[in-house]
Motif scaffolding. Structure first.
Motif, mmCIF file in Angstrom:
data_model
loop_
_atom_site.group_PDB
_atom_site.id
_atom_site.type_symbol
_atom_site.label_atom_id
_atom_site.label_comp_id
_atom_site.label_asym_id
_atom_site.label_seq_id
_atom_site.Cartn_x
_atom_site.Cartn_y
_atom_site.Cartn_z
ATOM 1 N N ASP A 54 0.799 -1.218 0.000
ATOM 2 C CA ASP A 54 0.000 0.000 0.000
ATOM 3 C C ASP A 54 0.837 1.276 0.000
ATOM 4 O OD1 ASP A 54 -2.557 0.995 -0.100
ATOM 5 O OD2 ASP A 54 -2.634 1.390 2.045
ATOM 6 N N GLN A 55 2.025 1.211 -0.632
ATOM 7 C CA GLN A 55 2.895 2.384 -0.764
ATOM 8 C C GLN A 55 3.234 3.043 0.558
ATOM 9 O OE1 GLN A 55 0.660 4.673 -3.630
ATOM 10 N NE2 GLN A 55 1.822 3.733 -5.272
ATOM 11 N N GLN A 56 3.404 2.233 1.586
ATOM 12 C CA GLN A 56 3.737 2.816 2.880
ATOM 13 C C GLN A 56 5.200 3.197 2.968
ATOM 14 O OE1 GLN A 56 2.691 0.878 6.475
ATOM 15 N NE2 GLN A 56 0.606 0.444 5.856
ATOM 16 N N TYR A 57 5.491 4.076 3.904
ATOM 17 C CA TYR A 57 6.882 4.394 4.223
ATOM 18 C C TYR A 57 7.125 4.128 5.696
ATOM 19 C CZ TYR A 57 11.340 6.460 4.838
ATOM 20 O OH TYR A 57 12.665 6.605 5.139
ATOM 21 N N PRO A 58 8.150 3.382 6.083
ATOM 22 C CA PRO A 58 9.128 2.733 5.210
ATOM 23 C C PRO A 58 8.513 1.603 4.386
ATOM 24 C CG PRO A 58 9.532 2.201 7.531
ATOM 25 C CD PRO A 58 8.429 3.186 7.510
ATOM 26 N N PRO A 59 9.058 1.395 3.169
ATOM 27 C CA PRO A 59 8.444 0.418 2.262
ATOM 28 C C PRO A 59 8.712 -1.015 2.715
ATOM 29 C CG PRO A 59 10.411 1.390 1.267
ATOM 30 C CD PRO A 59 10.234 2.055 2.605
ATOM 31 N N PHE B 100 3.011 -3.409 9.479
ATOM 32 C CA PHE B 100 3.343 -3.112 10.875
ATOM 33 C C PHE B 100 4.719 -2.454 10.872
ATOM 34 C CE2 PHE B 100 4.287 -7.626 10.110
ATOM 35 C CZ PHE B 100 5.620 -7.741 10.454
ATOM 36 N N PHE B 101 5.037 -1.737 11.924
ATOM 37 C CA PHE B 101 6.264 -0.951 11.895
ATOM 38 C C PHE B 101 7.485 -1.870 12.033
ATOM 39 C CE2 PHE B 101 9.562 1.916 13.290
ATOM 40 C CZ PHE B 101 9.377 2.951 12.378
ATOM 41 N N PRO B 102 8.501 -1.678 11.184
ATOM 42 C CA PRO B 102 9.664 -2.580 11.242
ATOM 43 C C PRO B 102 10.636 -2.188 12.360
ATOM 44 C CG PRO B 102 9.903 -1.039 9.423
ATOM 45 C CD PRO B 102 8.574 -0.732 10.062
ATOM 46 N N PHE B 103 10.176 -2.334 13.591
ATOM 47 C CA PHE B 103 11.042 -2.018 14.733
ATOM 48 C C PHE B 103 12.326 -2.837 14.623
ATOM 49 C CE2 PHE B 103 6.769 -1.330 16.634
ATOM 50 C CZ PHE B 103 6.913 -0.020 17.020
ATOM 51 N N ALA B 104 13.463 -2.196 14.862
ATOM 52 C CA ALA B 104 14.746 -2.905 14.803
ATOM 53 C C ALA B 104 15.429 -2.773 16.158
ATOM 54 C CB ALA B 104 15.628 -2.313 13.717
ATOM 55 N N GLY B 105 16.232 -3.783 16.496
ATOM 56 C CA GLY B 105 16.993 -3.689 17.744
ATOM 57 C C GLY B 105 16.934 -4.967 18.550
ATOM 58 N N ILE B 106 17.328 -4.857 19.810
ATOM 59 C CA ILE B 106 17.323 -6.011 20.719
ATOM 60 C C ILE B 106 16.014 -5.941 21.495
ATOM 61 C CG2 ILE B 106 18.529 -7.147 22.614
ATOM 62 C CD1 ILE B 106 21.115 -5.801 21.679
ATOM 63 N N HIS B 107 15.084 -6.835 21.179
ATOM 64 C CA HIS B 107 13.736 -6.747 21.737
ATOM 65 C C HIS B 107 13.514 -7.657 22.931
ATOM 66 C CE1 HIS B 107 12.521 -5.414 17.460
ATOM 67 N NE2 HIS B 107 12.794 -4.375 18.213
ATOM 68 N N ARG B 108 14.394 -8.643 23.064
ATOM 69 C CA ARG B 108 14.173 -9.650 24.123
ATOM 70 C C ARG B 108 15.484 -9.900 24.867
ATOM 71 N NH1 ARG B 108 10.689 -13.728 20.341
ATOM 72 N NH2 ARG B 108 9.052 -12.228 19.789
ATOM 73 N N PRO B 109 15.419 -10.600 26.003
ATOM 74 C CA PRO B 109 16.623 -10.736 26.842
ATOM 75 C C PRO B 109 17.779 -11.462 26.162
ATOM 76 C CG PRO B 109 14.654 -11.460 28.021
ATOM 77 C CD PRO B 109 14.240 -11.223 26.607
#
Ligand code: BDP
Length: 492
Positions: free
Chosen positions: A67-72, A77-86
């Motif tokens: 649907d032409q979203q940004y970021p593509p 859903f939002f492409p969260f990046a990083g260390i999410h869990r222990p």
């Protein structure tokens, strides 16, 4: 780690792992200093067409941009990046328990718990098995020889696991050598069976109907980072409305979330991170390899959980290209070779055109009648849906779950007669779908999209960069639809 992790210890590379949401580990034996160790994790969250889920701006690949979203990205859903869990550091003895696989069957009043123990190479001695709980301990012992050990524990008058009665036993396995316990591991075990028979989904031999949601690991400020209080809150909300199940849309949830599903008696469709998969080049083989890796990893992590009643190998793949069907056949066969006890599905928005339903065990379909289709015209939309469901069942002859349906609603926005984006329209959408589903004997579940509003990319359909199809707001306050579901689901 999302998405790709590179790990170093004291400046020395330990390894890399691709794909978020599933655990991985590196052996640091002999590499640790007595003090002053430095563990470094670099996380790369770039979106690219040869990653899974796919993303990245690619004008020649319209299939991957949602649907032409940004970021593509190929997903909503939002492409969260990083260390999410222990991240954990742990030690084991050299002769250790490497893995446990538990399978349960029921024979009359007797529960049977089959356990396979894998040990590290060269382990010898005796394995002791102890199953405790619900009025009786069951024990077994077996010699350990290299490869591993299997045993079956028989539980007379077993207290079965299920929604409303999440009876758990505690299995403890010990390795014993010269009278000394060298390693010990305990895990909860729920004795239950799952089976697809004809049009029915059976739990402990009885038909079960799934009432629940798709959800996201998403909360203000923490994004996708593990927030235990939110996990507990979400279960409280699901219990309040009378849900008995959810799907891990669109990636495996935290182990904390899964532990509570076992303890609280929720039925889980456990989904890999393969969302928005497409079958064009470039990168096709790479993406399929990742799907195989994810399937192995999710089964390895969750195979012993009573709550997991089904594997989902994809959400809304773009299956119209020729490689789709053989690729899903291979993933299905892989999942079955790893676990013969659970049905395997994928979730499709292509309905009768999703040819892989020919071999999948359960048909899971998403559709937004009165929203993306027939916007503003619920009665017409639901009438079409009735016909489409019958066609789907006539073609594949399998149990059907509508794994997503719903409508966006801006909390506090009201309209009479109901109009799109009002709380009334969302509630009306859910009510009409629910009433229709209960006229279809082959349907075994309804999952509303979504439990809560959630963050996504920016786009013309996403006010505030939010998907507003939650029946609760992003900060977990009920909309009208949540109150309605409580009426609908608690009565049956
Ligand atoms: C479905 C997707 C889901 C989206 C939903 C929507 O499976 O991830 O969030 O549509 O548009 O197609 O709300």
């Amino acid at each position: 780690m999302n998405y790709l992790a590179e790990v170093w210890l004291n400046g020395e590379p330990l390894g890399t792992h691709e794909g978020g949401h599933l655990p991985f580990e590196f052996d640091v034996s002999g590499k640790l200093r007595r003090e002053g160790n430095l563990l470094v994790v670099r996380v790369d969250g770039e979106l690219a067409p040869d990653r899974v889920p796919p993303g990245g701006a690619s004008p020649n690949l319209p299939e991957i941009t949602w649907d032409q979203q940004y970021p593509p990205a190929s997903f909503d859903f939002f492409p969260f990046a990083g260390i999410h869990r222990p991240v954990m550091l742990y030690s084991t003895p050299s002769e250790a328990i490497a893995d446990l696989t538990v399978r349960t069957t029921v024979n009359g009043a007797e529960g049977r718990v089959w356990v396979k123990l894998d040990t590290t190479a060269g382990t010898s001695g005796t394995a002791r098995f102890l199953l405790q709980g619900h009025g009786g301990d069951v024990r077994a012992e077996a010699p350990v020889s290299g490869a591993g050990v299997e045993t079956e524990l028989r539980v007379p008058g077993a207290a079965l696991w299920g929604p409303g009665a999440p009876n758990l036993y505690r299995l403890t396995v010990e390795l014993v050598r010269s009278g000394e316990v060298t390693d010990r591991y305990s895990l909860p075990v729920g004795i239950r069976t799952v089976e697809v028979r004809g049009d029915a989904l059976l739990l402990n031999g009885k038909p079960i109907y799934l009432k629940g949601f798709g959800r996201h690991e998403d909360f203000p400020v923490v994004g996708r980072g593990l927030a235990p209080a939110v996990v507990v809150k979400d279960y409280a909300l699901m219990q309040w409305v009378g849900a008995n199940s959810f799907r891990t849309t669109h990636y495996p949830y935290s182990e904390q979330m899964m532990d509570l599903a076992d303890r609280l008696g929720f039925l889980v469709i456990d989904e890999t991170p393969a969302v928005g998969l497409f079958f064009a080049e470039p990168g096709l083989e790479r993406r399929l390899n990742l799907c195989r890796q994810y399937t192995r990893e999710i089964v390895a992590r969750d195979k012993n959980r009573p709550s997991v009643i089904m594997w989902s190998v994809a959400n809304e793949p773009r299956s119209k290209r020729a490689p789709a069907k053989p690729s899903f056949r291979a993933l299905y066969d892989l999942a079955k070779s790893l676990d013969q006890t659970r049905p395997v599905t994928l979730v499709s928005d292509l309905w009768v055109e999703e040819e892989s339903f020919e071999f999948l065990d359960v048909v899971c379909v998403n559709r937004y009648m009165g929203w993306y289709r027939n916007p503003g015209q619920l009665p017409a939309g639901v009438a079409t849906l009735s016909n489409d469901l019958d066609q789907l069942h006539a073609k594949f002859g399998k149990p059907v779950i509508v794994s997503e349906f719903g409508a966006d609603a801006v909390a506090g926005h009201h309209a009479q007669p109901p109009e799109m984006f009002s709380e009334e329209y969302q509630a009306e959408t859910i009510k009409r779908h629910h009433d229709l589903f209960h006229t279809k004997p082959y349907m075994v579940g309804e999952h509303v999209w979504n439990l809560c509003d959630f963050k996504t990319g920016q786009g013309t359909r996403r006010v505030g960069a939010l998907n507003l199809k939650g029946v609760f707001t992003r900060d977990r306050r009920p909309k009208m639809a949540a109150h309605l579901l409580k009426e609908l689901w608690r009565e049956r």
